[in-house]
Design a protein around this motif. Structure first.
Motif, PDB file in Angstrom:
ATOM      1  N   PRO A   1      -6.502   2.304  14.996  1.00  0.00           N
ATOM      2  CA  PRO A   1      -5.964   0.938  15.245  1.00  0.00           C
ATOM      3  C   PRO A   1      -7.057  -0.130  14.818  1.00  0.00           C
ATOM      4  N   ILE A   2      -8.316   0.060  14.795  1.00  0.00           N
ATOM      5  CA  ILE A   2      -9.335  -0.945  14.604  1.00  0.00           C
ATOM      6  C   ILE A   2      -9.506  -1.006  12.865  1.00  0.00           C
ATOM      7  N   THR A   3      -9.345   0.091  12.246  1.00  0.00           N
ATOM      8  CA  THR A   3      -9.225   0.070  10.804  1.00  0.00           C
ATOM      9  C   THR A   3      -8.052  -0.876  10.401  1.00  0.00           C
ATOM     10  N   SER A   4      -6.910  -0.470  11.042  1.00  0.00           N
ATOM     11  CA  SER A   4      -5.894  -1.036  10.762  1.00  0.00           C
ATOM     12  C   SER A   4      -5.565  -2.625  10.972  1.00  0.00           C
ATOM     13  N   VAL A   5      -6.140  -3.190  11.984  1.00  0.00           N
ATOM     14  CA  VAL A   5      -6.299  -4.496  12.336  1.00  0.00           C
ATOM     15  C   VAL A   5      -7.002  -5.248  11.597  1.00  0.00           C
ATOM     16  N   PHE A   6      -8.262  -4.678  11.110  1.00  0.00           N
ATOM     17  CA  PHE A   6      -9.326  -5.639  10.092  1.00  0.00           C
ATOM     18  C   PHE A   6      -8.636  -5.536   8.925  1.00  0.00           C
TER      19      PHE A   6
ATOM     20  N   LEU B   1     -11.267 -19.046   7.835  1.00  0.00           N
ATOM     21  CA  LEU B   1     -11.405 -18.755   9.171  1.00  0.00           C
ATOM     22  C   LEU B   1     -11.100 -19.919  10.029  1.00  0.00           C
ATOM     23  N   SER B   2     -11.645 -21.011   9.236  1.00  0.00           N
ATOM     24  CA  SER B   2     -11.542 -22.408   9.884  1.00  0.00           C
ATOM     25  C   SER B   2     -10.381 -23.042   9.981  1.00  0.00           C
ATOM     26  N   ASP B   3      -9.363 -22.400   9.268  1.00  0.00           N
ATOM     27  CA  ASP B   3      -8.020 -22.737   9.517  1.00  0.00           C
ATOM     28  C   ASP B   3      -7.314 -22.345  10.551  1.00  0.00           C
ATOM     29  N   ILE B   4      -7.871 -21.248  11.084  1.00  0.00           N
ATOM     30  CA  ILE B   4      -7.264 -20.400  12.176  1.00  0.00           C
ATOM     31  C   ILE B   4      -7.619 -21.002  13.565  1.00  0.00           C
ATOM     32  N   SER B   5      -6.644 -21.450  14.438  1.00  0.00           N
ATOM     33  CA  SER B   5      -7.054 -21.938  15.635  1.00  0.00           C
ATOM     34  C   SER B   5      -7.182 -20.829  16.835  1.00  0.00           C
TER      35      SER B   5
ATOM     36  N   LEU C   1     -12.060 -11.311  16.963  1.00  0.00           N
ATOM     37  CA  LEU C   1     -11.979 -10.962  15.619  1.00  0.00           C
ATOM     38  C   LEU C   1     -12.644 -11.973  14.443  1.00  0.00           C
ATOM     39  N   TYR C   2     -13.797 -11.678  14.045  1.00  0.00           N
ATOM     40  CA  TYR C   2     -14.587 -12.663  13.343  1.00  0.00           C
ATOM     41  C   TYR C   2     -15.039 -13.625  13.941  1.00  0.00           C
ATOM     42  N   GLY C   3     -15.283 -13.796  15.328  1.00  0.00           N
ATOM     43  CA  GLY C   3     -15.697 -14.774  16.074  1.00  0.00           C
ATOM     44  C   GLY C   3     -14.440 -15.819  16.375  1.00  0.00           C
ATOM     45  N   LEU C   4     -13.127 -15.570  16.200  1.00  0.00           N
ATOM     46  CA  LEU C   4     -12.168 -16.386  16.585  1.00  0.00           C
ATOM     47  C   LEU C   4     -11.586 -16.089  17.750  1.00  0.00           C
TER      48      LEU C   4
END
Length: 281
Positions: free
Chosen positions: A41-46, A60-64, A80-83
């Motif tokens: 799952p982790i490989t899949s989601v990234f 990344l800044s576009d994603i709320s 996920l990437y700090g989001l």
């Protein structure tokens, strides 16, 4: 104007689906969904996230916000990437996605995944999980692996195109000459695999397995719809991408006067619902 995108991710065991809604202008514009396969799952989601942002030129800044659902969501232990990430109930996602794709005000939403889940959804109300069955894509793959030596759904569906159900299933008119089902006795099943022939080919067996899955899902969906006085049933999930799904549920519409609908992007119903939940918030 600063771009604002809500991302939805549906994490399965080895398949992850991802979609987005661009809400920059105050309207929900669907960004084409995609899915990826991986060994965990982790490989899949990234992998899914990286491919989705790259193909849609998203920073990344576009994603709320990222809304996460699915059985594999528990494996994601950090943002996920700090989001900002939020876990959303899979059943709520199924309901929201089914209504969005169909345009119905209220409906039974049937999600065919590894197993099958049924949700009653009505606009403005919280979706209600009604239960389900262990019959689904996992059944199709497991039985096909044992009986046919293959478990790729696309390959099974291709093989089934040349199949003959008369060599597999027992029909109503095989056991009675009376028309007890309103003119459908020649196609309505009395027993799945109840008439399997020694001469049945792999194509016949593949068709029999697929038919058994779709008939089981169809009948429990009808029972659920009747419980709410409904005719409208929205079918979502991976198996809706097969031609046989359209054929099987179309036959149910004629036999039982129902309105089974397999909308565009039906394979992505749950992940679309997850993203919609983020838009609502």
């Amino acid at each position: 104007m600063e771009k604002k995108v809500i991302i939805g991710i549906d994490i399965g065991g080895s398949t992850t689906k991802i979609v987005g809604f661009d809400i920059t202008n105050g309207e929900k514009k669907l960004i084409t969904p995609l899915f990826v396969r991986a060994t965990d799952p982790i490989t899949s989601v990234f992998g899914a996230f990286g491919r989705f942002t790259s193909e849609n030129a998203l920073e990344l800044s576009d994603i709320s916000k990222v809304m996460i659902t699915g059985a594999g969501s528990s494996f994601l232990k950090k943002p996920l990437y700090g989001l900002p990430c939020e876990i959303i109930s899979e059943f709520r996602s199924i309901g929201l996605g089914g209504l969005y794709l169909s345009g119905f005000e209220r409906s039974i939403i049937t999600s065919m995944g590894t197993g099958t889940a049924l949700v009653y959804a009505e606009k403005g109300k919280e979706p209600v999980y009604m239960g389900g069955t262990g019959i689904g894509g996992g059944t199709l793959m497991g039985l096909s692996r044992q009986m046919l030596g293959m478990d790729n759904i696309e390959h099974i569906a291709d093989l089934a195109k040349d199949g003959d159900l008369d060599k597999i299933d027992l029909k109503i008119d095989d056991i009675t000459s009376n028309d007890i089902v309103g003119g459908f006795s020649d196609v309505m099943t009395a027993s799945n695999f109840g008439n399997i022939s020694d001469l049945a080919t792999k194509s016949d067996i593949a068709l029999g397995i697929m038919n058994m899955v779709f008939e089981t899902v169809g009948m429990i969906s009808i029972f659920a719809a009747r419980n709410y006085g409904l005719r409208d049933i929205v079918i979502t999930g991976n198996l809706t991408g097969t031609e046989m799904a359209k054929t099987a549920f179309g036959l149910f519409n004629r036999m039982f006067d129902m309105n089974f609908v397999l909308p565009e992007n039906s394979q992505f119903g749950t992940v679309i619902g997850a993203a919609l939940a983020g838009c609502e918030e």
